[in-house]
Design a protein around this motif. Structure first.
Motif, PDB file in Angstrom:
ATOM      1  N   LEU A  35      56.131  77.506   1.180  1.00  0.00           N
ATOM      2  CA  LEU A  35      56.823  76.827   0.074  1.00  0.00           C
ATOM      3  C   LEU A  35      55.804  76.334  -0.954  1.00  0.00           C
ATOM      4  N   GLU A  36      54.752  75.711  -0.501  1.00  0.00           N
ATOM      5  CA  GLU A  36      53.722  75.196  -1.418  1.00  0.00           C
ATOM      6  C   GLU A  36      53.099  76.328  -2.236  1.00  0.00           C
ATOM      7  N   ARG A  37      52.793  77.435  -1.611  1.00  0.00           N
ATOM      8  CA  ARG A  37      52.181  78.574  -2.313  1.00  0.00           C
ATOM      9  C   ARG A  37      53.134  79.250  -3.288  1.00  0.00           C
ATOM     10  N   SER A  38      54.437  79.054  -3.125  1.00  0.00           N
ATOM     11  CA  SER A  38      55.400  79.722  -4.009  1.00  0.00           C
ATOM     12  C   SER A  38      55.559  79.005  -5.349  1.00  0.00           C
ATOM     13  N   GLY A  39      54.938  77.843  -5.504  1.00  0.00           N
ATOM     14  CA  GLY A  39      55.072  77.067  -6.737  1.00  0.00           C
ATOM     15  C   GLY A  39      54.420  77.757  -7.920  1.00  0.00           C
ATOM     16  N   VAL A  61      55.255  68.478  -1.555  1.00  0.00           N
ATOM     17  CA  VAL A  61      56.157  69.509  -1.046  1.00  0.00           C
ATOM     18  C   VAL A  61      56.096  69.563   0.488  1.00  0.00           C
ATOM     19  N   PRO A  62      57.256  69.658   1.154  1.00  0.00           N
ATOM     20  CA  PRO A  62      57.245  69.771   2.619  1.00  0.00           C
ATOM     21  C   PRO A  62      56.400  70.978   3.040  1.00  0.00           C
ATOM     22  N   ILE A  63      55.641  70.778   4.098  1.00  0.00           N
ATOM     23  CA  ILE A  63      54.727  71.840   4.510  1.00  0.00           C
ATOM     24  C   ILE A  63      54.828  72.070   6.015  1.00  0.00           C
ATOM     25  N   TYR A  99      59.695  76.462  -7.487  1.00  0.00           N
ATOM     26  CA  TYR A  99      59.290  76.930  -6.170  1.00  0.00           C
ATOM     27  C   TYR A  99      60.258  78.031  -5.783  1.00  0.00           C
ATOM     28  N   ASP A 100      59.735  79.132  -5.275  1.00  0.00           N
ATOM     29  CA  ASP A 100      60.553  80.324  -5.079  1.00  0.00           C
ATOM     30  C   ASP A 100      60.531  80.796  -3.631  1.00  0.00           C
ATOM     31  N   THR A 101      61.279  80.103  -2.805  1.00  0.00           N
ATOM     32  CA  THR A 101      61.541  80.573  -1.450  1.00  0.00           C
ATOM     33  C   THR A 101      63.036  80.421  -1.221  1.00  0.00           C
ATOM     34  N   PRO A 102      63.577  81.130  -0.245  1.00  0.00           N
ATOM     35  CA  PRO A 102      65.026  81.013   0.009  1.00  0.00           C
ATOM     36  C   PRO A 102      65.468  79.589   0.360  1.00  0.00           C
TER      37      PRO A 102
END
Length: 116
Positions: A48-52, A41-43, A67-70
């Motif tokens: 983003l990684e933590r939203s998985g 995952v792009p970091i 993954y749950d970010t806008p």
């Protein structure tokens, strides 16, 4: 000489056990895909990684990794974005494809375990 054997079929327990084994296998399989995708995952800040997440609907025997970010979908689909080494677009699609056989083995192992 005639031999006799008596067999008692406990179908309800078998069905219940295999359902539980399948659900456990799905959960472990989804967690596996999540772990593999987190490496890709792009970091930038790690949001983003933590939203998985990996979830399982045990009644329907379905699993989901999300993954749950806008910006999660955009990051996933934009092939022209530049990322750090090892990080890439299609960070979820690729592991879903490459890890399919492993997930199948994880589920099968849990099903076998439930039948012991």
């Amino acid at each position: 000489m005639t031999q006799r054997a008596r067999l008692t079929w406990n179908g309800e327990a078998v069905i219940r056990g295999t359902h539980e084994g399948a659900a456990r296998g799905l959960r472990l399989g989804a967690e596996h895909v999540l772990q593999v995708s987190r490496v890709r995952v792009p970091i930038e800040e790690g949001t983003l990684e933590r939203s998985g997440t990996a979830t399982v609907d045990e009644s329907q025997l379905t699993a989901a990794v999300a993954y749950d970010t806008p910006y999660a979908v955009r990051q996933h689909e934009e092939m022209d974005y530049r990322h750090d080494a090892g990080r890439t677009a299609k960070y979820l699609e690729q592991p879903m494809t490459t890890e399919a056989a492993t997930v199948g083995r994880i589920i099968a192992a849990q099903l076998r375990r439930s039948l012991r």
